[in-house]
Scaffold this active site. Sequence first.
Site, PDB file in Angstrom:
ATOM      1  N   ASN A 156      30.155  66.792  53.550  1.00 23.62           N
ATOM      2  CA  ASN A 156      29.708  67.940  52.316  1.00 23.62           C
ATOM      3  C   ASN A 156      28.408  67.897  52.226  1.00 23.62           C
ATOM      4  O   ASN A 156      27.688  67.134  51.248  1.00 23.62           O
ATOM      5  CB  ASN A 156      30.591  67.626  51.116  1.00 23.62           C
ATOM      6  CG  ASN A 156      30.365  68.805  50.182  1.00 23.62           C
ATOM      7  OD1 ASN A 156      29.985  69.620  50.499  1.00 23.62           O
ATOM      8  ND2 ASN A 156      30.849  68.273  48.709  1.00 23.62           N
ATOM      9  N   TRP A 157      27.775  69.017  52.819  1.00 24.18           N
ATOM     10  CA  TRP A 157      26.252  69.023  52.784  1.00 24.18           C
ATOM     11  C   TRP A 157      25.812  69.654  51.388  1.00 24.18           C
ATOM     12  O   TRP A 157      24.744  69.819  51.391  1.00 24.18           O
ATOM     13  CB  TRP A 157      25.827  69.780  53.988  1.00 24.18           C
ATOM     14  CG  TRP A 157      26.006  68.960  55.238  1.00 24.18           C
ATOM     15  CD1 TRP A 157      26.260  67.650  55.165  1.00 24.18           C
ATOM     16  CD2 TRP A 157      25.959  69.713  56.344  1.00 24.18           C
ATOM     17  NE1 TRP A 157      26.459  67.355  56.778  1.00 24.18           N
ATOM     18  CE2 TRP A 157      26.236  68.530  57.418  1.00 24.18           C
ATOM     19  CE3 TRP A 157      25.784  70.881  57.325  1.00 24.18           C
ATOM     20  CZ2 TRP A 157      26.288  68.703  58.860  1.00 24.18           C
ATOM     21  CZ3 TRP A 157      25.923  71.053  58.490  1.00 24.18           C
ATOM     22  CH2 TRP A 157      26.073  70.093  59.392  1.00 24.18           C
ATOM     23  N   LYS A 158      26.833  70.358  50.623  1.00 22.14           N
ATOM     24  CA  LYS A 158      26.400  70.782  49.406  1.00 22.14           C
ATOM     25  C   LYS A 158      25.564  71.960  49.589  1.00 22.14           C
ATOM     26  O   LYS A 158      25.335  72.844  50.691  1.00 22.14           O
ATOM     27  CB  LYS A 158      26.042  69.788  48.277  1.00 22.14           C
ATOM     28  CG  LYS A 158      27.011  68.512  48.392  1.00 22.14           C
ATOM     29  CD  LYS A 158      26.910  67.502  47.252  1.00 22.14           C
ATOM     30  CE  LYS A 158      28.005  66.449  47.229  1.00 22.14           C
ATOM     31  NZ  LYS A 158      28.014  65.625  46.117  1.00 22.14           N
TER      32      LYS A 158
ATOM     33  N   HIS B  56      35.760  70.968  43.564  1.00 20.57           N
ATOM     34  CA  HIS B  56      34.612  69.800  43.411  1.00 20.57           C
ATOM     35  C   HIS B  56      34.196  69.575  42.093  1.00 20.57           C
ATOM     36  O   HIS B  56      33.981  70.642  41.259  1.00 20.57           O
ATOM     37  CB  HIS B  56      33.578  70.224  44.622  1.00 20.57           C
ATOM     38  CG  HIS B  56      32.633  68.932  44.848  1.00 20.57           C
ATOM     39  ND1 HIS B  56      31.706  68.320  43.860  1.00 20.57           N
ATOM     40  CD2 HIS B  56      32.367  67.795  45.618  1.00 20.57           C
ATOM     41  CE1 HIS B  56      31.316  67.354  44.231  1.00 20.57           C
ATOM     42  NE2 HIS B  56      31.575  67.146  45.553  1.00 20.57           N
TER      43      HIS B  56
ATOM     44  N   GLU C 221      37.648  61.679  43.934  1.00 20.11           N
ATOM     45  CA  GLU C 221      36.184  61.754  43.834  1.00 20.11           C
ATOM     46  C   GLU C 221      35.784  61.223  42.384  1.00 20.11           C
ATOM     47  O   GLU C 221      35.755  62.439  41.567  1.00 20.11           O
ATOM     48  CB  GLU C 221      35.435  62.797  44.038  1.00 20.11           C
ATOM     49  CG  GLU C 221      35.740  63.116  45.541  1.00 20.11           C
ATOM     50  CD  GLU C 221      34.382  64.047  46.083  1.00 20.11           C
ATOM     51  OE1 GLU C 221      33.658  63.502  46.891  1.00 20.11           O
ATOM     52  OE2 GLU C 221      33.753  65.028  45.617  1.00 20.11           O
TER      53      GLU C 221
ATOM     54  N   GLY D 201      26.841  60.460  44.075  1.00 22.43           N
ATOM     55  CA  GLY D 201      25.588  60.417  44.027  1.00 22.43           C
ATOM     56  C   GLY D 201      24.758  59.265  43.485  1.00 22.43           C
ATOM     57  O   GLY D 201      23.645  59.099  43.473  1.00 22.43           O
TER      58      GLY D 201
ATOM     59  N   SER E 149      29.576  58.148  46.878  1.00 23.13           N
ATOM     60  CA  SER E 149      28.639  57.333  47.486  1.00 23.13           C
ATOM     61  C   SER E 149      29.173  56.165  48.584  1.00 23.13           C
ATOM     62  O   SER E 149      28.801  55.097  48.788  1.00 23.13           O
ATOM     63  CB  SER E 149      28.567  56.200  46.211  1.00 23.13           C
ATOM     64  OG  SER E 149      27.631  56.855  45.296  1.00 23.13           O
TER      65      SER E 149
ATOM     66  N   GLY F 248      28.930  63.050  50.766  1.00 28.44           N
ATOM     67  CA  GLY F 248      27.842  63.739  50.617  1.00 28.44           C
ATOM     68  C   GLY F 248      26.513  63.235  51.055  1.00 28.44           C
ATOM     69  O   GLY F 248      26.079  63.497  52.289  1.00 28.44           O
ATOM     70  N   GLY F 249      25.725  62.590  50.527  1.00 26.37           N
ATOM     71  CA  GLY F 249      24.361  62.089  50.550  1.00 26.37           C
ATOM     72  C   GLY F 249      24.284  61.241  52.214  1.00 26.37           C
ATOM     73  O   GLY F 249      23.190  61.770  52.726  1.00 26.37           O
TER      74      GLY F 249
HETATM   75  P1  13P Z   1      28.074  61.183  47.584  1.00 27.92           P
HETATM   76  O1  13P Z   1      28.423  60.527  48.870  1.00 27.92           O
HETATM   77  O2  13P Z   1      26.480  61.768  47.535  1.00 27.92           O
HETATM   78  O3  13P Z   1      28.342  60.321  46.534  1.00 27.92           O
HETATM   79  O4  13P Z   1      28.723  62.695  47.265  1.00 27.92           O
HETATM   80  C1  13P Z   1      29.973  62.498  47.358  1.00 27.92           C
HETATM   81  C2  13P Z   1      30.686  63.989  47.280  1.00 27.92           C
HETATM   82  O5  13P Z   1      30.334  64.745  46.049  1.00 27.92           O
HETATM   83  C3  13P Z   1      31.272  64.522  48.580  1.00 27.92           C
HETATM   84  O6  13P Z   1      32.067  65.835  48.182  1.00 27.92           O
END
Ligand code: 13P
Length: 257
Positions: free
Chosen positions: A12-14, A101, A173, A179, A220, A241-242
């Site tokens: 998920n590159w947001k 989300h 999540e 994050g 994370s 995400g990150g």
């Molecule tokens: P992180 O991996 O940056 O914690 O983000 C998780 C997330 O929200 C994926 O949708």
Amino acid sequence: MPVKKLPLLVANWKMNLSVKESVVLSKNLCEAYIKNKFQERLSLVLCPTFPALSGVAEVIKKKNVSLGAQDVFWKTQGPYTGEVSPRVLVEIGVEYVIIGHSERRQFLKETDAMIQQKLLASLSEGLKPILCVGETFAERQSGQKDLVIARQVSSALNGVVLTPESHLIIAYEPVWVIGSGQAVEPREASETALVIYQTMLDFFSPKALKSQVSIIYGGSVDPTNIHYFVGQGLLSGVLVGGASLEDKRFINLMNKL
Ligand code: 13P
């Protein structure tokens, strides 16, 4: 359609990357995916920002990598300025869609009712929804976690009927972990997956759950902890995400599966 039994890895590159950066990253990931034969070990889904979907679709074509959107609207057509139809997502090659989300629940005030509508619309257009559920830190501290999770799952699934072609993914999540750089204890993730599973038993048969529904973990996830969350108990994948924003780090993560 047979279900992919491979672990699901969703990036998920947001709103972190430009169109150009999304295309370059997907090219690099596809190259490594093919070179390392990752398709034998995992199913990869890339979820770029809306304007990058078509560009990334072009890059991943015929590479065994799937495309996901980060949101969708609950109607297929009409006067809904700024919204994106599930039918249009399918038209451009999107297979998965993230729904509910926590960042959308928080910043866009998405409600359980809106999320349920999005889920229904996506399933009826043949998309594979990735429904995100998770508790806040305050909810966890006050002992509400399981109740919150069960409420989010059951309100989203209200009225959902799985056809033999449907696939549904539930992503646990924990909001307070996203994050933060610190994932939850694997045991806690497994226990919550069980709460999700038990809640879903009110809606679907064990057979349908086994073949058409997956539970994954997000929050994370990085190369050092991914192995705790894949293939452990009911968890069969991760939403990242990150750690999915940079090619070397994400390739390293895929290598750990
Ligand atoms: P992180 O991996 O940056 O914690 O983000 C998780 C997330 O929200 C994926 O949708």
